[in-house]
Design an enzyme around this catalytic site. Structure first.
Site, PDB file in Angstrom:
ATOM      1  N   GLY A 285       1.887  49.861 -48.712  1.00  0.00           N
ATOM      2  CA  GLY A 285       1.932  48.874 -49.241  1.00  0.00           C
ATOM      3  C   GLY A 285       3.017  47.112 -48.355  1.00  0.00           C
ATOM      4  O   GLY A 285       3.752  47.620 -48.110  1.00  0.00           O
ATOM      5  N   THR A 286       2.214  46.498 -48.333  1.00  0.00           N
ATOM      6  CA  THR A 286       3.054  45.316 -47.886  1.00  0.00           C
ATOM      7  C   THR A 286       2.832  44.118 -48.513  1.00  0.00           C
ATOM      8  O   THR A 286       1.557  43.529 -48.780  1.00  0.00           O
ATOM      9  CB  THR A 286       2.877  45.077 -46.715  1.00  0.00           C
ATOM     10  OG1 THR A 286       3.932  44.276 -46.275  1.00  0.00           O
ATOM     11  CG2 THR A 286       1.459  44.937 -45.955  1.00  0.00           C
TER      12      THR A 286
ATOM     13  N   ASP B 148     -12.974  78.480  25.623  1.00  0.00           N
ATOM     14  CA  ASP B 148     -12.421  79.309  25.817  1.00  0.00           C
ATOM     15  C   ASP B 148     -10.422  79.432  24.686  1.00  0.00           C
ATOM     16  O   ASP B 148     -11.461  78.922  24.034  1.00  0.00           O
ATOM     17  CB  ASP B 148     -10.540  77.803  26.739  1.00  0.00           C
ATOM     18  CG  ASP B 148     -11.229  76.648  25.396  1.00  0.00           C
ATOM     19  OD1 ASP B 148     -11.306  76.898  24.567  1.00  0.00           O
ATOM     20  OD2 ASP B 148     -10.319  75.063  26.847  1.00  0.00           O
TER      21      ASP B 148
ATOM     22  N   TYR C 175       9.886  58.361  36.943  1.00  0.00           N
ATOM     23  CA  TYR C 175      11.732  58.132  38.386  1.00  0.00           C
ATOM     24  C   TYR C 175      12.141  59.198  38.465  1.00  0.00           C
ATOM     25  O   TYR C 175      13.272  58.568  39.131  1.00  0.00           O
ATOM     26  CB  TYR C 175      12.146  56.754  37.496  1.00  0.00           C
ATOM     27  CG  TYR C 175      10.593  56.473  36.970  1.00  0.00           C
ATOM     28  CD1 TYR C 175       9.862  55.053  38.251  1.00  0.00           C
ATOM     29  CD2 TYR C 175      10.680  55.587  35.416  1.00  0.00           C
ATOM     30  CE1 TYR C 175       8.788  54.397  36.699  1.00  0.00           C
ATOM     31  CE2 TYR C 175       9.759  54.441  35.814  1.00  0.00           C
ATOM     32  CZ  TYR C 175       9.230  53.750  36.389  1.00  0.00           C
ATOM     33  OH  TYR C 175       8.256  52.755  35.764  1.00  0.00           O
TER      34      TYR C 175
ATOM     35  N   LEU D 253      -4.172  45.316 -53.861  1.00  0.00           N
ATOM     36  CA  LEU D 253      -4.783  44.977 -55.267  1.00  0.00           C
ATOM     37  C   LEU D 253      -5.462  43.980 -55.213  1.00  0.00           C
ATOM     38  O   LEU D 253      -6.151  43.762 -56.193  1.00  0.00           O
ATOM     39  CB  LEU D 253      -3.676  45.222 -56.145  1.00  0.00           C
ATOM     40  CG  LEU D 253      -4.308  46.124 -57.329  1.00  0.00           C
ATOM     41  CD1 LEU D 253      -5.671  46.339 -57.638  1.00  0.00           C
ATOM     42  CD2 LEU D 253      -3.731  46.379 -58.367  1.00  0.00           C
ATOM     43  N   LYS D 254      -4.307  42.666 -55.072  1.00  0.00           N
ATOM     44  CA  LYS D 254      -4.788  41.059 -55.419  1.00  0.00           C
ATOM     45  C   LYS D 254      -6.103  40.694 -54.779  1.00  0.00           C
ATOM     46  O   LYS D 254      -7.762  40.157 -55.439  1.00  0.00           O
ATOM     47  CB  LYS D 254      -4.112  39.843 -55.109  1.00  0.00           C
ATOM     48  CG  LYS D 254      -3.153  40.276 -56.383  1.00  0.00           C
ATOM     49  CD  LYS D 254      -1.927  41.170 -55.643  1.00  0.00           C
ATOM     50  CE  LYS D 254      -0.657  41.043 -56.584  1.00  0.00           C
ATOM     51  NZ  LYS D 254       0.321  42.170 -56.583  1.00  0.00           N
TER      52      LYS D 254
END
EC number: 5.6.2.2
Length: 1192
Positions: free
Chosen positions: A142-143, A541, A800, A148-149
């Protein structure tokens, strides 16, 4: 001034979605419920829209109940049950824990101006309650004190009943908190709390009363929450839903309920995640994970502190930990650096359930269902059991591998050089063939044949023939897959990135319509392919038949062996040899050399025949192509899969080099005439036969290109170069440009592997600098042929720089007399280079070399010339004091006389520790200047590569300020400038040992002369030597035998020449009496000579025996005619000419006597000749060394 309205929380909560969520029906993603009450509970999705605020009402009451259960967990009066019910729209939640204290609340009473009790405050006063200010170790769900309200403000009516053990409190709230009835308080010894309510469904978008589907959905969702709560509270507290206990009292049961439909019978991995510090250690988390390929994205259910939270840091922590384990395991398993896996991939097949309490968290989000806590809390304090991660990781990796295999099946690439058959992929697809050409020239031949049109109406065409290029090479798929056995015992073949991205092979897959997940056992499966077969069209080959065709077969055998079994893989067998006879238009064609050899032996003469070889498809002329395509079907041969093929594919193309090495220790057994006839009669080629002949021949040929023969220390390319050089520079040893000489070698020695590699080999054969491979080059280089600075890589362009034959060395090391006795390689029916030389000294141990091939590694370190000379002389010279000792050593395979590594052109040191020699560079230290000057590097270490290796060593560069290279092509001068005060620290960190001092260790001035003495044998295959002595001992009999062969052949030739010259002298004496000029023709003259006892001789053979063997000389030399007499000119009948012939006979007789003497000498025929030639080689080497190998 703008007016600001003030509203109380009750009115605001009625109209706004504050805390509860939307106040109307919306689509809620992931909404689920339990619709069944069967034994096996099953969570199913809810597809209809629902109101988040309504669900929040129910959820708040449930969370309040679980909070109460947790709060009472350590008290005397515990919660033993939580009863949740839902019937006809009425929701009820009850628990038997201590009730809400029934006492008057003074502050609330003053505000309301009436008696207000604590239960009313808890249920009807916003921002009031025990959750307003929570402790840091609180684990309540709960916070804010509004839960409940919210339920009350969204309810038509609600009844709150609570009993605290002394009194019972009952109060009804109506009309969304607008009407609060006075409570009824009576004595009671009970303890419980129950809340019943009827939500305002109509205002929230529902029917009034609820419809049947609405009732069912809501009931299912509430049932699901009840099941979640059962897992959260665990044993000791029973959760009831509609009076029935929920059977999900564990995290495993909850996980099973969620995955029963989507992944039934899956393994559920469970663990307890513990923390190491309070308050977290007091509340371990329970986790269950289900891994299944049926999950397409990561999903989780988290019941934390009783709340069904949708996300949070705990989930992030778990995913990251799993991902790290999966990546590590995945890379270990697949062994493919190009294959990567991401967090999304590694967790996409996981369903996780996490249940437990976490202290101190905050709830965020509109509905307060998102967990928030500092992420480092989990990193710092929580640990996931390794056993859980390991078992789950194995399952995840198995699925990843399976998904990769299926995903790669649909890999699309751009198909180059593909021409589709007109009927491919259609109703007559099975009548179509895909012609897979080796390269562009083969494609050209096929196009010519397929577009003959009216001139070949019954032949193949693009109607039923498609073409694709193999690009001249194919990847070895067998080495690009990983076979992995899963926990379930299933073997998964995973293709690496290189293979899946290979355009050639993936192109074949696309064009044919192949499916890696299909076996093609049935005709129905094969009928889905876009072609009825694939026909390999490769050169005749070793590269074409042995390599490319072998790799194509291996590819099909690896993934679709059933296609080979059902005759899907074929080859176009084109003529290898055509013999054109004068006066005839149609040639005799041969597909194997054995066939031609057998035919040629039956012919009396091939003088009127022209023999042409066609190893490359491009060699066929247009008129020959037309002829071939008129009989195209007769040239298409089908491969069959016999019993031994599987093992042979693994041997030749798999990753186990030891198996391949054992097979390649022996040469190829050529096809018999019976085998070739059998192949032609049924036009079928067993895969095992192809592998044992063509593929093995290619592998052995590749080995001979990379690893030298122990008799001459040469690879095939170097041998071609030497043979070409002897021939090219025979009459005029003037310098030639490398690229010009390379062209000569390619032409006369039939070199078929590209001018770049040939020119590189020529350059290497002329390199003569400290650290070069060859201490005794066969060519003299004119120009820049590289230096030790870059290890020879700084040589000039072949255009070369020029070469000459090192003729003084070559003539002594490889006596011309040997050339007639050596076995030769025949290319296109013509003599090329010797199969091997047998030099006067064992060149194989006189030079450096390193190269890998087919699982073997070849590494040699040149041995000291003086030791080699001493050993060979001791073997040859019976008067040598060590002669008997050496022969004893050879007989008993022991080592007595030294055979040390060569130190020629090396200014460092050689030391032996145990069984290995080590070479050491040299250095000087100037402590005053803080500089170490390197004056020599270890053997065969190039200057630039050495400096780069030091710079890459971070622990060494810590002490080094600068490295400056002042080295020349002949000398080493590398200045290592140290940082201040580094010398003592170097001595301290790089400890001195018995084998090296601190500076040698620090500057890497030592290398081990470790050898891998693997060489090619004279008849093919590899021989593995254990020591340089073994190589010497193996070489000696070959060189010794050569002297006997040389003398015996010379003896035979001398006798024949004496016979011929004696007959000529006799004829000169009797020519007046015979008077052959009076006879009508040569036939009559020959009859007269025969009657007078003159021998018929093969004059050409006797004068130029060249490569004729003694047997051939004895058989054919006396089966000639009288041309040697009848072709004499008048001046050759003069007395002076006769006198010269008599002198010549005397010299030949003297030489014959000498040869007979040499054949009888001890310890073996020709020993003294060998000693003379050894002296000549030594003299040439000394001169070469004194002149920098210029010999002038």
């Amino acid at each position: 001034m703008e007016a600001f309205e003030i509203s109380d929380f009750k009115e605001h909560a009625k109209k706004k979605s504050m805390w509860a969520g939307a106040l109307n029906k919306v689509t809620i993603s992931g909404l689920m419920g339990v619709f069944t009450e069967d034994e096996d509970l099953m969570a199913l999705p809810i597809h209809r829209d629902h109101c988040p605020a309504l669900l929040k009402i129910f959820d708040e009451l449930i969370v309040n109940a679980t909070d109460h259960e947790r709060a009472c967990h350590s008290k005397t009066k515990k919660v033993t049950y939580i009863k949740i019910s839902f019937d006809k729209g009425v929701f009820s939640c009850e628990n038997d824990g201590p009730g809400i204290p029934i006492a008057k609340h003074e502050q609330a009473s003053l505000i309301a101006k009436r008696d207000v009790y604590v239960p009313e405050v808890a249920s009807c006063f916003f921002l009031a309650g025990t959750n307003i200010n929570k402790a840091k170790d609180c684990i309540k769900g709960g916070t804010n004190g509004v839960g409940l309200k919210l339920a009350m403000v969204h309810s038509q009516w609600a009844i709150l009943t609570t009993a605290d053990g002394a009194q019972k409190y009952v109060q009804q709230i109506n009309q969304r908190l607008d009407i609060i009835e006075p409570p009824t308080i009576t004595p009671s010894r009970e303890m419980f709390t129950r809340i019943e309510l009827m939500p305002v469904y109509q205002e929230l978008g529902y029917a009034e009363p609820l419809s049947e589907t609405e009732q069912a959905d809501l009931s299912a969702w509430i049932y699901l929450r009840a099941c979640q709560c059962a897992a959260y509270v665990g044993k000791g507290t029973t959760i009831y839903y509609n009076d029935k206990p929920c059977r999900t009292g564990s995290v495993m049961a909850l996980a099973k309920m969620y995955t029963l439909l989507s992944a039934p019978n899956s393994t559920i991995h469970t663990a307890t995640i513990k923390a190491d510090a309070k308050p977290y250690s007091l509340h371990p988390l329970q986790v269950a994970a289900v891994v299944s390929p049926k999950f397409k994205k990561f999903e989780h259910v988290s019941i934390i502190n009783g709340v069904n939270c949708v996300k949070g840091e705990h989930v992030t922590f778990l995913k990251k930990t799993i991902n790290e384990m999966v990546i590590k395991k995945f890379q270990q398993t697949i062994k493919d650096k190009n294959r990567k896996t991401t967090l999304r991939d590694s967790c996409s097949n996981i369903f996780v359930v996490i249940v437990g309490s976490i202290p101190g968290i905050e709830w965020t989000g509109q509905r307060k269902d998102e967990l928030s806590i500092a992420e480092n809390v989990f990193k710092t304090h929580y640990s996931i059991p390794s056993s859980f991660l390991t078992s789950m990781t194995r399952s995840i990796v198995d699925i990843l591998l399976q998904s990769i295999s299926k995903k790669d099946n649909h890999k699309q690439v751009d198909v180059d050089k593909y021409t589709r058959a007109r009927n491919a992929g259609g109703k007559r697809a099975q009548d179509c063939m895909l012609l897979a050409a080796e390269g562009d020239s083969a494609l050209s031949l096929l196009r010519t044949g397929l577009t003959l049109g009216k001139s070949n109406p019954s032949g193949p065409s693009f109607d039923f023939c498609g073409m694709i290029s193999l690009g001249g090479v194919i990847m070895n798929a067998c080495k690009k897959v990983t076979n992995i056995t899963t926990d379930s015992g299933e073997t998964i073949m995973v293709r690496n990135e290189q293979l899946t991205n290979n355009k050639v092979l993936q192109g074949i897959v696309q064009v044919l319509g192949l499916d890696f997940n299909c076996h093609y056992k049935t005709q129905e499966e094969r009928a889905k392919l876009r072609y009825g077969c694939i026909v390999a069209c490769v050169d005749q080959d070793l590269d074409g038949c042995g390599k490319i065709l072998g790799l194509l077969l291996a590819y099909f055998h690896l993934f679709w062996p059933q296609l080979i079994i059902h005759g899907f893989v074929k080859r176009l067998l084109t003529p290898l040899i055509r013999v054109y006879e004068k006066g005839k238009t149609m040639p005799v064609e041969f597909y194997y050399e054995q066939e031609f050899d057998a035919w040629a032996k039956k012919q009396t003469s091939l003088v009127n025949h022209t023999v042409k070889y066609y190893k490359g498809l491009a060699a066929h002329d247009t008129h020959e192509v037309k002829s071939m395509f008129k009989h195209f079907d007769n040239m298409v041969y089908t491969f069959t899969l016999d019993d031994s093929a599987k093992e042979l594919f693994h041997i030749y193309f798999g990753g186990e080099s030891e198996l391949r090495k054992r097979e390649l220790c022996t040469g190829v057994v050529p096809l018999t005439e019976t085998q070739t006839q059998s192949i032609h009669s049924v036009r079928r080629i067993p895969c095992s036969l192809h592998l044992q002949v063509d593929t093995k021949a290619y592998k052995l040929d590749a080995i001979e290109r990379q690893i030298p023969n122990f008799l001459d220390g040469m690879t095939r390319a170097r041998r071609k170069i030497l043979a070409g050089g002897v021939k090219c520079f025979a009459s005029n040893n003037r310098e030639r440009k490398v690229f010009q000489f390379g062209g000569y070698v390619a032409d006369h020695m039939f070199y078929h592997h590209g001018d770049m590699s040939l020119n590189t080999s020529i350059i290497k054969a002329a390199q003569y600098y400290p650290g070069s491979s060859h201490l005794y080059p066969v060519f003299i280089g004119i120009g820049s042929f590289g230096s030790r600075h870059l290890g020879g890589k700084d040589a000039g362009s072949p255009r070369y720089i020029s070469v000459q034959l090192a003729s003084e060395f070559i003539k002594t090391m490889f006596p011309a007399e040997d050339s007639w006795l050596l076995p030769y390689v025949f290319e296109d029916g013509q003599r090329a280079e010797p199969e091997y030389y047998v030099p006067v000294l064992p060149l194989a141990i006189m030079e450096y070399g390193a190269n890998p091939s087919e699982g073997w590694k070849y590494t040699t370190w040149a041995r000291q010339l003086e030791d080699i000379l001493a050993l060979v002389r001791a073997y040859v010279d019976k008067d040598n004091p060590k002669h008997e000792l050496l022969h004893y050593a050879i007989k008993h395979k022991i080592t007595i006389l030294p055979l040390r590594p060569s130190n020629y052109n090396f200014k460092g040191h050689l030391k032996r520790f145990g069984q290995y020699y080590y070479s050491y560079g040299t250095y000087d230290i100037s402590e005053q200047r803080n500089i170490i000057t390197i004056t020599e590097l270890p053997l065969r270490v190039p200057t630039v590569a050495y400096i780069e290796s030091i710079k890459k060593s971070s622990n060494r560069m810590t002490f080094i300020e600068e490295i400056i290279d002042y080295s020349s092509s002949e000398t080493i001068e590398i200045l290592v400038k140290l940082k201040p005060n580094s010398l003592n620290r170097i001595v301290e960190e790089f400890k001195e040992t018995e084998e090296q001092d601190s500076i040698e260790n620090f500057l890497r001035l030592r290398n081990c002369l470790h050898s891998h003495l693997n060489f090619v044998k004279p008849k093919g295959g590899i021989i593995e030597f254990n020591s340089y002595y073994e190589i010497l001992y193996a070489w000696l009999p070959y060189r010794r035998e050569l002297y006997q062969k040389r003398l015996m052949r010379e003896h035979a030739v001398l006798k024949l020449r004496i016979i011929m010259e004696t007959a000529i002298v006799r004829y000169i004496n009797e020519s007046a009496e015979l008077n052959l000029s009076h006879y009508e023709d040569e036939k009559e003259a020959s009859r007269i000579l025969s009657e007078h006892g003159f021998p018929p001789l093969n004059h050409t053979l006797i004068i130029s025996p060249e490569f004729a063997s003694i047997e051939e000389l004895n058989q054919k030399a006396l089966q000639g005619c009288y041309t040697y007499i009848l072709s004499l000119q008048a001046r050759e009948l003069l007395i002076a000419a006769k006198t010269r012939r008599v002198e010549k006979i005397k010299k030949m007789q003297a030489r014959l006597d000498k040869v007979e003497q040499l054949l009888q000498e001890s310890p073996f025929p020709g020993a003294s000749v060998w000693l003379e030639e050894i002296d000549a080689v030594e003299k040439a080497i000394i001169k070469g060394r004194n002149t920098q190998w210029k010999f002038h």
